[in-house]
Write a protein that holds these residues in place. Structure first.
Motif, PDB file in Angstrom:
ATOM      1  N   ASP A  62     -16.466 -15.290  -1.735  1.00 16.43           N
ATOM      2  CA  ASP A  62     -15.023 -15.059  -1.742  1.00 16.43           C
ATOM      3  C   ASP A  62     -14.709 -13.700  -2.349  1.00 16.43           C
ATOM      4  O   ASP A  62     -15.247 -13.334  -3.403  1.00 16.43           O
ATOM      5  N   PHE A  63     -13.819 -12.965  -1.685  1.00  9.55           N
ATOM      6  CA  PHE A  63     -13.354 -11.668  -2.146  1.00  9.55           C
ATOM      7  C   PHE A  63     -11.838 -11.742  -2.272  1.00  9.55           C
ATOM      8  O   PHE A  63     -11.156 -12.167  -1.341  1.00  9.55           O
ATOM      9  N   THR A  64     -11.303 -11.314  -3.395  1.00  8.60           N
ATOM     10  CA  THR A  64      -9.863 -11.350  -3.624  1.00  8.60           C
ATOM     11  C   THR A  64      -9.265 -10.018  -3.200  1.00  8.60           C
ATOM     12  O   THR A  64      -9.521  -8.981  -3.816  1.00  8.60           O
ATOM     13  N   ALA A  65      -8.484 -10.044  -2.136  1.00  6.30           N
ATOM     14  CA  ALA A  65      -7.880  -8.825  -1.593  1.00  6.30           C
ATOM     15  C   ALA A  65      -6.663  -8.433  -2.413  1.00  6.30           C
ATOM     16  O   ALA A  65      -5.924  -9.294  -2.899  1.00  6.30           O
ATOM     17  N   TYR A  66      -6.473  -7.100  -2.577  1.00  6.79           N
ATOM     18  CA  TYR A  66      -5.284  -6.643  -3.300  1.00  6.79           C
ATOM     19  C   TYR A  66      -4.589  -5.451  -2.646  1.00  6.79           C
ATOM     20  O   TYR A  66      -3.438  -5.197  -2.907  1.00  6.79           O
ATOM     21  N   HIS A  67      -5.279  -4.705  -1.790  1.00  7.56           N
ATOM     22  CA  HIS A  67      -4.606  -3.582  -1.126  1.00  7.56           C
ATOM     23  C   HIS A  67      -5.159  -3.397   0.286  1.00  7.56           C
ATOM     24  O   HIS A  67      -6.247  -2.874   0.451  1.00  7.56           O
ATOM     25  N   PRO A  68      -4.413  -3.842   1.286  1.00 10.91           N
ATOM     26  CA  PRO A  68      -4.842  -3.621   2.666  1.00 10.91           C
ATOM     27  C   PRO A  68      -4.188  -2.372   3.272  1.00 10.91           C
ATOM     28  O   PRO A  68      -3.056  -2.029   2.934  1.00 10.91           O
ATOM     29  N   TRP A  69      -4.935  -1.706   4.118  1.00  7.25           N
ATOM     30  CA  TRP A  69      -4.421  -0.626   4.974  1.00  7.25           C
ATOM     31  C   TRP A  69      -4.486  -1.148   6.388  1.00  7.25           C
ATOM     32  O   TRP A  69      -5.556  -1.547   6.852  1.00  7.25           O
TER      33      TRP A  69
ATOM     34  N   ALA B 218      -1.536  -3.447  16.324  1.00  5.55           N
ATOM     35  CA  ALA B 218      -2.384  -3.406  15.139  1.00  5.55           C
ATOM     36  C   ALA B 218      -3.837  -3.387  15.597  1.00  5.55           C
ATOM     37  O   ALA B 218      -4.241  -4.203  16.426  1.00  5.55           O
ATOM     38  N   VAL B 219      -4.608  -2.447  15.074  1.00  6.88           N
ATOM     39  CA  VAL B 219      -5.992  -2.258  15.494  1.00  6.88           C
ATOM     40  C   VAL B 219      -6.972  -2.862  14.491  1.00  6.88           C
ATOM     41  O   VAL B 219      -7.907  -3.556  14.874  1.00  6.88           O
ATOM     42  N   LYS B 220      -6.771  -2.561  13.202  1.00  4.65           N
ATOM     43  CA  LYS B 220      -7.672  -3.090  12.184  1.00  4.65           C
ATOM     44  C   LYS B 220      -6.978  -3.106  10.832  1.00  4.65           C
ATOM     45  O   LYS B 220      -5.947  -2.462  10.633  1.00  4.65           O
ATOM     46  N   VAL B 221      -7.574  -3.871   9.915  1.00  3.62           N
ATOM     47  CA  VAL B 221      -7.107  -3.924   8.538  1.00  3.62           C
ATOM     48  C   VAL B 221      -8.300  -3.606   7.648  1.00  3.62           C
ATOM     49  O   VAL B 221      -9.363  -4.207   7.797  1.00  3.62           O
ATOM     50  N   GLU B 222      -8.104  -2.642   6.757  1.00  5.34           N
ATOM     51  CA  GLU B 222      -9.134  -2.306   5.776  1.00  5.34           C
ATOM     52  C   GLU B 222      -8.639  -2.795   4.421  1.00  5.34           C
ATOM     53  O   GLU B 222      -7.599  -2.349   3.936  1.00  5.34           O
ATOM     54  N   PHE B 223      -9.373  -3.738   3.840  1.00  4.55           N
ATOM     55  CA  PHE B 223      -8.980  -4.345   2.569  1.00  4.55           C
ATOM     56  C   PHE B 223      -9.754  -3.739   1.407  1.00  4.55           C
ATOM     57  O   PHE B 223     -10.965  -3.553   1.497  1.00  4.55           O
ATOM     58  N   SER B 224      -9.057  -3.456   0.326  1.00  2.00           N
ATOM     59  CA  SER B 224      -9.693  -3.259  -0.977  1.00  2.00           C
ATOM     60  C   SER B 224      -9.677  -4.634  -1.607  1.00  2.00           C
ATOM     61  O   SER B 224      -8.652  -5.328  -1.595  1.00  2.00           O
ATOM     62  N   ALA B 225     -10.828  -5.040  -2.133  1.00  2.00           N
ATOM     63  CA  ALA B 225     -10.942  -6.393  -2.671  1.00  2.00           C
ATOM     64  C   ALA B 225     -11.850  -6.390  -3.894  1.00  2.00           C
ATOM     65  O   ALA B 225     -12.569  -5.429  -4.148  1.00  2.00           O
TER      66      ALA B 225
ATOM     67  N   VAL C 167      -0.571 -10.261   6.711  1.00  2.00           N
ATOM     68  CA  VAL C 167      -0.714  -8.933   6.109  1.00  2.00           C
ATOM     69  C   VAL C 167      -0.255  -7.869   7.101  1.00  2.00           C
ATOM     70  O   VAL C 167       0.459  -6.934   6.748  1.00  2.00           O
ATOM     71  N   VAL C 168      -0.636  -8.022   8.367  1.00  2.00           N
ATOM     72  CA  VAL C 168      -0.210  -7.075   9.414  1.00  2.00           C
ATOM     73  C   VAL C 168       1.310  -7.074   9.518  1.00  2.00           C
ATOM     74  O   VAL C 168       1.937  -6.019   9.615  1.00  2.00           O
ATOM     75  N   THR C 169       1.909  -8.245   9.482  1.00  2.00           N
ATOM     76  CA  THR C 169       3.363  -8.352   9.563  1.00  2.00           C
ATOM     77  C   THR C 169       4.027  -7.666   8.375  1.00  2.00           C
ATOM     78  O   THR C 169       5.029  -6.959   8.538  1.00  2.00           O
ATOM     79  N   LEU C 170       3.485  -7.852   7.174  1.00  2.66           N
ATOM     80  CA  LEU C 170       4.032  -7.185   5.990  1.00  2.66           C
ATOM     81  C   LEU C 170       3.970  -5.666   6.150  1.00  2.66           C
ATOM     82  O   LEU C 170       4.933  -4.955   5.842  1.00  2.66           O
TER      83      LEU C 170
ATOM     84  N   HIS D 236       0.645  -3.300  -0.979  1.00  7.32           N
ATOM     85  CA  HIS D 236      -0.001  -3.913  -2.133  1.00  7.32           C
ATOM     86  C   HIS D 236       0.373  -5.391  -2.124  1.00  7.32           C
ATOM     87  O   HIS D 236       1.550  -5.726  -2.063  1.00  7.32           O
ATOM     88  N   ILE D 237      -0.649  -6.250  -2.141  1.00  8.34           N
ATOM     89  CA  ILE D 237      -0.365  -7.681  -2.176  1.00  8.34           C
ATOM     90  C   ILE D 237      -0.776  -8.230  -3.543  1.00  8.34           C
ATOM     91  O   ILE D 237      -1.681  -7.701  -4.188  1.00  8.34           O
ATOM     92  N   GLU D 238      -0.087  -9.247  -3.984  1.00 11.64           N
ATOM     93  CA  GLU D 238      -0.361  -9.838  -5.287  1.00 11.64           C
ATOM     94  C   GLU D 238      -1.776 -10.410  -5.298  1.00 11.64           C
ATOM     95  O   GLU D 238      -2.183 -11.141  -4.388  1.00 11.64           O
ATOM     96  N   GLN D 239      -2.522 -10.044  -6.338  1.00 12.08           N
ATOM     97  CA  GLN D 239      -3.907 -10.497  -6.458  1.00 12.08           C
ATOM     98  C   GLN D 239      -3.964 -12.021  -6.451  1.00 12.08           C
ATOM     99  O   GLN D 239      -3.171 -12.689  -7.111  1.00 12.08           O
TER     100      GLN D 239
END
Length: 117
Positions: free
Chosen positions: A37-44, A57-64, A97-100, A23-26
């Motif tokens: 612009d899309f504000t990301a808040y939860h990446p997988w 790391a293959v991919k990142v799926e963001f909820s935004a 985000v991948v590093t986190l 979970h990243i800070e909005q």
């Protein structure tokens, strides 16, 4: 919980994959696509180790959140088309985000202690 389970589950190592959510800070990561612009808040972040190769790391799926406040999912493929290295021009914020995610999963050597009964 009313459930029973039997067996000795065995994990296959042919193509192991791990998805790690953080979970990243909005407002700390804004993704721009097609001028919007899309504000990301939860990446997988999906990590894989195909053919006993090192984890990557293959991919990142963001909820935004869209500008109108609605939710949207955005996917960023991290591997190039040949799947033998990173895709060119992936923004540094996405690699952070991948590093986190990797750090929160013990660098994908996920460390877990089963609960004691």
């Amino acid at each position: 919980m009313d459930m029973n389970a039997t067996g000795e589950p065995v994990m296959t190592h042919a193509d192991p994959q791990v998805r790690v959510g953080v979970h990243i800070e909005q407002g700390t990561c804004v993704l721009t696509q097609g001028g919007t612009d899309f504000t990301a808040y939860h990446p997988w972040v999906e990590f894989a180790a195909p053919g006993e190769k090192p984890w990557t790391a293959v991919k990142v799926e963001f909820s935004a959140t869209r500008p109108d406040g609605g939710s949207v999912g955005l996917t960023v493929d991290l591997l190039n088309d040949a799947c033998d290295g990173p895709r060119d021009h992936v923004p540094n914020a996405i690699w952070k985000v991948v590093t986190l995610a990797a750090t929160s999963a013990g660098d994908v050597g996920i460390r877990y202690t089963a609960p004691t009964s």
